[in-house]
Design an enzyme around this catalytic site. Structure first.
Site, PDB file in Angstrom:
ATOM      1  N   HIS A 201       0.846  -1.197   0.000  1.00 59.24           N
ATOM      2  CA  HIS A 201       0.000   0.000   0.000  1.00 59.24           C
ATOM      3  C   HIS A 201       0.882   1.248   0.000  1.00 59.24           C
ATOM      4  CE1 HIS A 201      -3.167  -2.788   1.130  1.00 59.24           C
ATOM      5  NE2 HIS A 201      -2.520  -3.117   2.221  1.00 59.24           N
TER       6      HIS A 201
ATOM      7  N   HIS B 176       3.509  -7.494   1.779  1.00 56.74           N
ATOM      8  CA  HIS B 176       2.918  -8.472   2.699  1.00 56.74           C
ATOM      9  C   HIS B 176       1.877  -9.341   1.992  1.00 56.74           C
ATOM     10  CE1 HIS B 176       0.289  -4.877   2.937  1.00 56.74           C
ATOM     11  NE2 HIS B 176      -0.690  -5.766   2.987  1.00 56.74           N
TER      12      HIS B 176
ATOM     13  N   ARG C 254      -1.409  -4.919  -6.063  1.00 57.09           N
ATOM     14  CA  ARG C 254      -1.059  -6.347  -6.078  1.00 57.09           C
ATOM     15  C   ARG C 254       0.171  -6.571  -6.945  1.00 57.09           C
ATOM     16  NH1 ARG C 254      -6.754  -7.200  -7.619  1.00 57.09           N
ATOM     17  NH2 ARG C 254      -7.897  -7.069  -5.655  1.00 57.09           N
TER      18      ARG C 254
ATOM     19  N   GLU D 257      -1.623  -0.279   8.309  1.00 53.94           N
ATOM     20  CA  GLU D 257      -2.655  -1.138   8.893  1.00 53.94           C
ATOM     21  C   GLU D 257      -2.046  -1.990   9.988  1.00 53.94           C
ATOM     22  OE1 GLU D 257      -3.518  -2.919   5.114  1.00 53.94           O
ATOM     23  OE2 GLU D 257      -2.420  -4.757   5.561  1.00 53.94           O
TER      24      GLU D 257
HETATM   25  O1  LIG Z   1      -6.004  -7.790  -2.906  1.00 47.16           O
HETATM   26  P1  LIG Z   1      -6.508  -8.830  -1.960  1.00 47.16           P
HETATM   27  O2  LIG Z   1      -5.718 -10.103  -2.051  1.00 47.16           O
HETATM   28  O3  LIG Z   1      -7.970  -9.052  -2.069  1.00 47.16           O
HETATM   29  O4  LIG Z   1      -6.213  -8.262  -0.504  1.00 47.16           O
HETATM   30  C1  LIG Z   1      -6.721  -7.019  -0.061  1.00 47.16           C
HETATM   31  C2  LIG Z   1      -6.660  -6.951   1.441  1.00 47.16           C
HETATM   32  O5  LIG Z   1      -5.330  -7.172   1.862  1.00 47.16           O
HETATM   33  C3  LIG Z   1      -5.099  -7.154   3.265  1.00 47.16           C
HETATM   34  O6  LIG Z   1      -3.734  -7.321   3.503  1.00 47.16           O
HETATM   35  C4  LIG Z   1      -5.562  -5.855   3.875  1.00 47.16           C
HETATM   36  O7  LIG Z   1      -4.769  -4.788   3.405  1.00 47.16           O
HETATM   37  C5  LIG Z   1      -7.012  -5.613   3.492  1.00 47.16           C
HETATM   38  O8  LIG Z   1      -7.432  -4.368   4.025  1.00 47.16           O
HETATM   39  C6  LIG Z   1      -7.155  -5.609   1.979  1.00 47.16           C
HETATM   40  O9  LIG Z   1      -8.510  -5.395   1.599  1.00 47.16           O
END
Ligand SMILES: O=P(O)(O)OC[C@H]1O[C@@H](O)[C@@H](O)[C@@H](O)[C@@H]1O
Length: 268
Positions: free
Chosen positions: A61, A137, A157, A79
């Site tokens: 993020h 992460h 991602r 977070e």
């Molecule tokens: O992109 P995906 O895999 O759905 O993960 C998204 C999620 O990841 C987690 O680590 C957190 O940061 C959540 O707040 C986020 O919504």
């Protein structure tokens, strides 16, 4: 006005069709996240429950300045995760085993080997990790956790195990730190007792066993969120159940009975 917050259930490919009580997933839906709608009094804080049956994406993020520079407003996302249940052997991937240069991280994101470059921490209930923006992460399978975060939904991602979801390699590479995680940001939280989990810069978070001590109360002069971890928690004289999250106008309307526990949080 003190109130119990409304929830939003979010479907995720890595979510679960059966959720631990008191939550329920609608027939045929895999729910990964339960969001508590941020109230106007605390617009910068988002609380979620996260339930996983598979690994989440390897992701990162941005911070506030980076998201602003990208034209997205101040949408940084630091977070933290408070593990409330974990299947035996369940893990969380956080930071790298060694320093990585950008070229190596990019190549590893493209071929998936980034997964093995993360450090995977085996977790159990009570493990707590603060995850600063820019930390690469991935939450693993078989974990239930409470996430408290800056109110932002920007996830870049880097790798998604071949799932058909969008990747954000360029944006992610621009903000990802190729570094080991600072384990001083991890704590092991005992079931009982009172413990500060996060002390800024974006929010305060305390795990509190009732009754609330003056030392904690003094740090919550205004609106706060209350996340019960047991029975015996009320806000403005109304019981708040485990699985709910309530806005309290101030700490004086929060009652945590002796031996009961709750998380308290507010923005900084
Ligand atoms: O992109 P995906 O895999 O759905 O993960 C998204 C999620 O990841 C987690 O680590 C957190 O940061 C959540 O707040 C986020 O919504």
């Amino acid at each position: 006005m003190s109130s119990v917050l409304c929830t939003i259930s979010v479907e995720k490919p890595w979510g679960k069709d059966t959720l631990p009580p008191p939550f329920t997933a609608p027939e045929g839906q895999r729910i990964g996240e339960i969001w508590f709608e941020p109230p106007a009094a605390l617009p910068d804080l988002l609380v979620k429950y996260i339930f996983t049956s598979e690994k989440l994406s390897v992701q990162v993020h941005p911070d506030d300045d980076q998201s602003e520079a990208a034209g997205l407003g101040r949408q940084g996302k630091s977070e933290c995760w408070y593990v409330i249940d974990a299947e035996p052997g369940a893990t969380l991937g956080i930071g790298f085993a060694r320093d990585l240069d950008a070229g190596t991280m990019r190549a590893a994101s493209l071929d998936g080997s980034i997964e093995d470059m993360l450090v995977w921490h085996e977790v159990r209930a009570g493990d707590f990790f603060y995850i600063p923006a820019n930390t690469v992460h991935a939450i693993g399978a078989g974990v239930s956790l409470i996430e408290v975060q800056q109110n932002s939904d920007i996830t870049y991602r880097l790798y998604d195990y071949g799932r058909a979801r969008e990747l954000h390699l360029e944006e992610g590479m621009a903000v990802a730190k190729g570094e080991p995680y600072d384990m001083r940001l991890h704590q092991t939280v005992p079931e009982g007792g009172t413990m500060r989990l996060v002390e800024g810069p974006f929010f305060l978070l305390d795990k509190v066993e009732g009754p609330v001590e003056q030392a904690i109360a003094g740090d919550y002069p205004g609106a706060l969120l209350v996340i019960p971890r047991s029975e015996g928690v009320s806000v403005a004289s109304k019981a708040v159940a485990v699985g709910e999250c309530a806005l309290a106008d101030d700490i004086h309307c929060v009652e945590i009975a002796g031996g009961a526990t709750a998380l308290l949080t507010r923005g900084c």
